[in-house]
Scaffold this active site. Structure first.
Site, mmCIF file in Angstrom:
data_model
loop_
_atom_site.group_PDB
_atom_site.id
_atom_site.type_symbol
_atom_site.label_atom_id
_atom_site.label_comp_id
_atom_site.label_asym_id
_atom_site.label_seq_id
_atom_site.Cartn_x
_atom_site.Cartn_y
_atom_site.Cartn_z
ATOM 1 N N ARG A 6 -37.543 -16.267 44.129
ATOM 2 C CA ARG A 6 -37.219 -17.689 43.754
ATOM 3 C C ARG A 6 -36.775 -17.359 42.609
ATOM 4 O O ARG A 6 -36.278 -16.745 42.020
ATOM 5 C CB ARG A 6 -38.460 -18.311 43.218
ATOM 6 C CG ARG A 6 -38.657 -19.461 42.873
ATOM 7 C CD ARG A 6 -39.861 -19.989 42.796
ATOM 8 N NE ARG A 6 -40.334 -19.630 41.481
ATOM 9 C CZ ARG A 6 -41.839 -20.412 40.445
ATOM 10 N NH1 ARG A 6 -42.560 -20.808 41.048
ATOM 11 N NH2 ARG A 6 -41.636 -19.492 39.575
ATOM 12 N N ARG A 9 -36.394 -16.166 36.955
ATOM 13 C CA ARG A 9 -36.955 -16.079 35.435
ATOM 14 C C ARG A 9 -37.752 -13.928 35.313
ATOM 15 O O ARG A 9 -38.491 -14.452 36.758
ATOM 16 C CB ARG A 9 -38.372 -17.403 35.457
ATOM 17 C CG ARG A 9 -37.922 -18.501 35.518
ATOM 18 C CD ARG A 9 -38.750 -19.526 35.864
ATOM 19 N NE ARG A 9 -40.194 -19.436 35.603
ATOM 20 C CZ ARG A 9 -41.071 -20.183 35.701
ATOM 21 N NH1 ARG A 9 -41.287 -21.258 36.033
ATOM 22 N NH2 ARG A 9 -42.478 -20.023 35.618
ATOM 23 N N ARG A 45 -49.568 -12.159 36.783
ATOM 24 C CA ARG A 45 -49.805 -12.965 36.746
ATOM 25 C C ARG A 45 -50.962 -13.548 37.326
ATOM 26 O O ARG A 45 -51.732 -14.289 37.339
ATOM 27 C CB ARG A 45 -48.836 -14.539 37.533
ATOM 28 C CG ARG A 45 -48.035 -14.346 36.281
ATOM 29 C CD ARG A 45 -46.038 -14.735 36.604
ATOM 30 N NE ARG A 45 -46.464 -16.837 36.419
ATOM 31 C CZ ARG A 45 -45.681 -17.231 37.478
ATOM 32 N NH1 ARG A 45 -44.115 -16.637 37.735
ATOM 33 N NH2 ARG A 45 -45.884 -17.998 37.825
ATOM 34 N N LYS A 55 -48.326 -25.910 43.746
ATOM 35 C CA LYS A 55 -48.550 -26.949 42.486
ATOM 36 C C LYS A 55 -47.832 -27.908 42.261
ATOM 37 O O LYS A 55 -47.624 -28.978 42.377
ATOM 38 C CB LYS A 55 -49.599 -26.076 41.540
ATOM 39 C CG LYS A 55 -50.596 -25.667 41.968
ATOM 40 C CD LYS A 55 -51.495 -25.375 40.649
ATOM 41 C CE LYS A 55 -50.448 -24.570 39.418
ATOM 42 N NZ LYS A 55 -49.853 -23.013 40.288
ATOM 43 N N ARG A 94 -56.673 -24.041 32.770
ATOM 44 C CA ARG A 94 -56.664 -22.648 33.259
ATOM 45 C C ARG A 94 -57.556 -22.014 32.810
ATOM 46 O O ARG A 94 -57.800 -20.184 33.174
ATOM 47 C CB ARG A 94 -54.741 -21.913 32.876
ATOM 48 C CG ARG A 94 -53.588 -22.608 33.891
ATOM 49 C CD ARG A 94 -52.568 -22.268 33.264
ATOM 50 N NE ARG A 94 -51.710 -22.759 33.918
ATOM 51 C CZ ARG A 94 -50.173 -21.898 34.167
ATOM 52 N NH1 ARG A 94 -49.687 -21.420 33.673
ATOM 53 N NH2 ARG A 94 -49.218 -23.116 35.194
#
Length: 211
Positions: A127, A156, A167, A13, A88
């Site tokens: 990532r 992260r 998540r 996104k 969300r």
């Protein structure tokens, strides 16, 4: 033009949102970027949000709705805005709809980026992200300097494999119903296959909004 971007974490996104900014000439508001900046700055909002983000949980609706209200009230968004990761939950969708009704602005389209869960875990757990400009990189080791700004690449906490799965569970439980909410309330909802090259996914997104 007001566009809402939906889809699980890691679906692209943010990247596609930046491409749409260039194509359409309107700004993008990305909740994740705003919140991470607040965490880095150590603001009250950042400290409140940090615990939720590190666990991969959703930041409370009242915080997100405040960000949306500020964004939609800004002169910079007068010609349109791309809302990336802003809506969300159903409460947030309802809050956005109420705001748009009050300011008499239509929601043009909801783009839903679709991708397999295991592909997302693979993507995100590999990532790293620049601790300065928040640019993501795939397959680049933590500690490497960011080619874009010279910051340091880090993984992260919410990109660790366990946090990613958490998540995705949160997304399935709380965000997927938002798609149904938008459909039920008459919004145009378009699903975009997020597997492929950046150009391929961008072409699909543009086709979905009639460009």
């Amino acid at each position: 033009m007001i566009i809402v971007l939906l889809g699980p974490p890691g679906a692209g996104k943010g990247t596609q949102g930046e491409r749409l900014v260039t194509r359409l000439g309107v700004p993008k508001v990305a909740t994740g970027d705003v919140l991470r900046a607040a965490v880095k700055a150590g603001t009250q909002l950042g400290l409140e949000a940090k615990g939720f983000m590190d666990r991969g949980d959703l930041v409370p609706d009242r915080v997100i709705l405040g960000i949306m209200k500020e964004a939609l009230s800004s002169p910079e968004t007068a010609k349109g805005v791309i809302l990336d990761g802003v809506v969300r939950t159903e409460a947030q969708a309802e809050g956005l709809a109420t705001m748009l009704k009050e300011i008499k602005r239509p929601l043009d389209v909801v783009l839903v980026f679709s991708i397999d869960d295991e592909e997302l875990v693979r993507r995100l757990s590999g990532r790293t992200t620049c601790d300065s400009c928040s640019t993501p990189y795939m397959g680049v080791a933590p500690g490497t300097k960011c080619p874009k700004c010279g910051g340091t690449l880090v993984q992260r906490a919410d990109d660790a494999a366990d946090a990613v799965r958490r998540r995705l569970q949160v997304y399935a439980a709380q965000t997927e119903p938002v798609i149904g909410w938008f459909r039920a309330h008459g919004a145009k909802v378009a699903t975009v296959n997020a597997v492929g090259t950046l150009d391929e996914v961008e072409a699909r997104a543009l086709a979905a909004i009639g460009r």
